[in-house]
Write a protein that holds these residues in place. Structure first.
Motif, mmCIF file in Angstrom:
data_model
loop_
_atom_site.group_PDB
_atom_site.id
_atom_site.type_symbol
_atom_site.label_atom_id
_atom_site.label_comp_id
_atom_site.label_asym_id
_atom_site.label_seq_id
_atom_site.Cartn_x
_atom_site.Cartn_y
_atom_site.Cartn_z
ATOM 1 N N ARG A 62 0.752 -1.221 -0.120
ATOM 2 C CA ARG A 62 0.010 -0.059 0.087
ATOM 3 C C ARG A 62 0.774 1.288 -0.140
ATOM 4 N N GLU A 63 1.806 1.220 0.892
ATOM 5 C CA GLU A 63 2.854 2.532 0.881
ATOM 6 C C GLU A 63 3.334 2.519 -0.473
ATOM 7 N N LEU A 64 3.735 1.646 -1.085
ATOM 8 C CA LEU A 64 4.249 1.593 -2.457
ATOM 9 C C LEU A 64 3.586 2.380 -3.299
ATOM 10 N N GLY A 65 2.186 2.346 -3.222
ATOM 11 C CA GLY A 65 1.131 2.814 -4.205
ATOM 12 C C GLY A 65 1.102 1.638 -5.157
ATOM 13 N N ALA A 66 1.539 0.310 -5.165
ATOM 14 C CA ALA A 66 1.607 -0.594 -6.098
ATOM 15 C C ALA A 66 0.301 -1.000 -6.517
ATOM 16 N N ALA A 67 -0.120 -1.599 -7.695
ATOM 17 C CA ALA A 67 -1.123 -2.146 -8.050
ATOM 18 C C ALA A 67 -1.226 -3.868 -7.645
ATOM 19 N N CYS A 68 -2.045 -4.440 -7.470
ATOM 20 C CA CYS A 68 -2.270 -5.800 -6.995
ATOM 21 C C CYS A 68 -3.364 -6.443 -7.470
ATOM 22 N N VAL A 69 -3.361 -7.805 -7.984
ATOM 23 C CA VAL A 69 -4.647 -8.480 -8.155
ATOM 24 C C VAL A 69 -4.909 -9.112 -6.886
ATOM 25 N N GLN A 70 -6.311 -9.502 -6.780
ATOM 26 C CA GLN A 70 -6.470 -10.239 -5.475
ATOM 27 C C GLN A 70 -6.076 -11.765 -5.528
ATOM 28 N N GLY A 71 -5.590 -12.404 -4.511
ATOM 29 C CA GLY A 71 -5.424 -13.785 -4.487
ATOM 30 C C GLY A 71 -6.317 -14.391 -3.364
ATOM 31 N N ASN A 72 -6.314 -15.673 -3.656
ATOM 32 C CA ASN A 72 -7.502 -16.579 -2.736
ATOM 33 C C ASN A 72 -7.245 -16.176 -1.421
ATOM 34 N N HIS A 73 -5.866 -16.276 -0.946
ATOM 35 C CA HIS A 73 -5.488 -15.900 0.511
ATOM 36 C C HIS A 73 -6.033 -14.619 0.935
ATOM 37 N N ASP A 74 -5.734 -13.545 0.044
ATOM 38 C CA ASP A 74 -6.373 -12.395 0.378
ATOM 39 C C ASP A 74 -7.808 -12.059 0.507
ATOM 40 N N GLU A 75 -8.503 -13.109 -0.366
ATOM 41 C CA GLU A 75 -10.129 -12.809 -0.478
ATOM 42 C C GLU A 75 -10.549 -13.469 0.686
ATOM 43 N N LYS A 76 -9.794 -14.440 1.143
ATOM 44 C CA LYS A 76 -10.662 -15.164 2.397
ATOM 45 C C LYS A 76 -10.422 -14.494 3.513
ATOM 46 N N HIS A 77 -9.339 -13.354 3.759
ATOM 47 C CA HIS A 77 -9.220 -12.755 4.857
ATOM 48 C C HIS A 77 -10.247 -11.540 4.631
ATOM 49 N N VAL A 78 -10.374 -11.119 3.643
ATOM 50 C CA VAL A 78 -11.664 -10.290 3.374
ATOM 51 C C VAL A 78 -12.886 -10.545 3.692
ATOM 52 N N ARG A 79 -13.311 -12.150 3.602
ATOM 53 C CA ARG A 79 -14.525 -12.862 3.778
ATOM 54 C C ARG A 79 -14.559 -12.971 5.429
ATOM 55 N N TRP A 80 -13.596 -13.361 5.855
ATOM 56 C CA TRP A 80 -13.360 -13.614 7.380
ATOM 57 C C TRP A 80 -13.697 -12.234 8.260
ATOM 58 N N ALA A 81 -13.090 -11.163 7.664
ATOM 59 C CA ALA A 81 -13.209 -10.026 8.466
ATOM 60 C C ALA A 81 -14.698 -9.305 8.220
ATOM 61 N N ARG A 82 -15.321 -9.701 7.397
ATOM 62 C CA ARG A 82 -16.739 -9.448 7.053
ATOM 63 C C ARG A 82 -17.632 -10.315 8.170
ATOM 64 N N HIS A 83 -17.194 -11.406 8.280
ATOM 65 C CA HIS A 83 -18.058 -12.459 9.082
ATOM 66 C C HIS A 83 -17.758 -12.178 10.645
ATOM 67 N N GLU A 84 -16.587 -11.563 10.850
ATOM 68 C CA GLU A 84 -16.170 -10.971 12.305
ATOM 69 C C GLU A 84 -16.985 -9.757 12.685
ATOM 70 N N ALA A 85 -16.941 -9.043 11.800
ATOM 71 C CA ALA A 85 -17.798 -7.764 12.007
ATOM 72 C C ALA A 85 -19.183 -8.139 12.224
ATOM 73 N N LYS A 86 -19.747 -8.900 11.404
ATOM 74 C CA LYS A 86 -21.151 -9.261 11.832
ATOM 75 C C LYS A 86 -21.241 -9.937 13.371
ATOM 76 N N ARG A 87 -20.220 -10.682 13.377
ATOM 77 C CA ARG A 87 -20.303 -11.292 14.647
ATOM 78 C C ARG A 87 -20.147 -10.492 15.857
ATOM 79 N N ARG A 88 -19.309 -9.283 15.651
ATOM 80 C CA ARG A 88 -19.053 -8.255 16.791
ATOM 81 C C ARG A 88 -20.708 -7.544 16.969
ATOM 82 N N ALA A 89 -21.238 -7.208 15.699
ATOM 83 C CA ALA A 89 -22.324 -6.747 15.985
ATOM 84 C C ALA A 89 -23.884 -7.497 16.317
ATOM 85 N N ASP A 90 -23.548 -8.672 16.486
ATOM 86 C CA ASP A 90 -24.841 -9.681 16.500
ATOM 87 C C ASP A 90 -24.220 -10.904 17.346
ATOM 88 N N ALA A 91 -24.391 -10.835 18.811
ATOM 89 C CA ALA A 91 -23.964 -12.026 19.616
ATOM 90 C C ALA A 91 -24.344 -13.346 19.249
#
Ligand SMILES: [Mn+2]
Length: 246
Positions: A56-85
């Motif tokens: 990000r600091e480099l301002g470089a471009a990047c395509v999404q990898g499956n490991h990156d995508e998995k972390h995005v999905r995980w973070a979304r589920h965790e945000a939902k879990r924090r909002a709903d016990a």
């Protein structure tokens, strides 16, 4: 400082921040250079969050990898879990990777989530994390293939793997059956721990697999399509066991 703009594509970094910094020094990257990452910044190596911050600091471009995508999905589920016990995160992730996920800032997750699945460099070259299905125009390529494709059937279409390291019956590495017209630079599959894989399935149509498994004790590879130059640094150590996860 280089007089000419160079286009430099870097293979799967997978948390190998020291090796990435060494590669950037070896390349003598300057402001004129166009840097593109082939995805999978996250997981396996020692500092995945540091790698995301560096890219990000480099301002470089990047395509999404499956490991990156998995972390995005995980973070979304965790945000939902924090909002709903009562909400249960349906995904599974190792405690170590959960810790890395929690260390990502919201803006890091948003950045990972907004990464394109494909980047067109010019009239000839495109970058994608995993692969492309033959016979489909770029606009009709599926996300699943761009994130995960390894093997294809006789028509060049997605063949799922049944177990770790299994090449499905009748399958072939997608790059050997790619019909173009674009040439493709990709990561995801470690074909060799030293040398990038080069296929030319059709005359003038090239595929370069540049994940040389740095996190598995191989090398971190940069590839310059204009000159076919390869710049590499060796892994400082083997951080993970070579494995096919999906
Ligand atoms: Mn991958």
């Amino acid at each position: 400082v280089h007089a000419v703009t160079r286009t430099i594509v870097v293979g799967d970094v997978h948390g190998c921040l020291e090796e990435l910094d060494e590669l950037l020094r070896a390349l003598q990257c300057g402001e004129d250079d166009r840097l593109i990452f082939a995805g999978d910044l996250m997981d396996r190596g020692p500092d995945p969050v540091g790698v995301v911050r560096r890219v990000r600091e480099l301002g470089a471009a990047c395509v999404q990898g499956n490991h990156d995508e998995k972390h995005v999905r995980w973070a979304r589920h965790e945000a939902k879990r924090r909002a709903d016990a009562k909400y249960k995160n349906p995904m599974r992730m190792s405690p170590e990777r959960q810790k890395d996920n929690a260390a990502l800032r919201d803006e890091d997750v948003a950045w990972l989530g907004a990464l394109p699945k494909m980047i067109k460099l010019d009239e000839k070259w495109i970058v994608v994390h995993a692969g492309l299905e033959a016979g489909l125009p770029l606009a009709r390529q599926k996300e699943a293939a761009m994130l995960r494709l390894r093997y294809v059937d006789a028509r060049g279409r997605f063949l799922a793997i049944k177990g770790p390291g299994d090449m499905p019956e009748g399958g072939a590495i997608w790059a050997t059956r790619w019909t173009g017209p674009e040439s493709v630079i990709y990561g995801h599959a470690v074909h060799d721990l030293a040398t990038p894989r080069h296929d030319e399935p059709t005359a003038g149509v090239e595929c370069w697999g540049i994940d040389t498994g740095c996190c598995f004790g191989g090398r971190l590879t940069a590839f310059l399509p204009a000159t076919k130059e390869i710049v590499q640094v060796a892994a400082k150590q083997k951080y993970a066991e070579l494995a096919v996860e999906e």
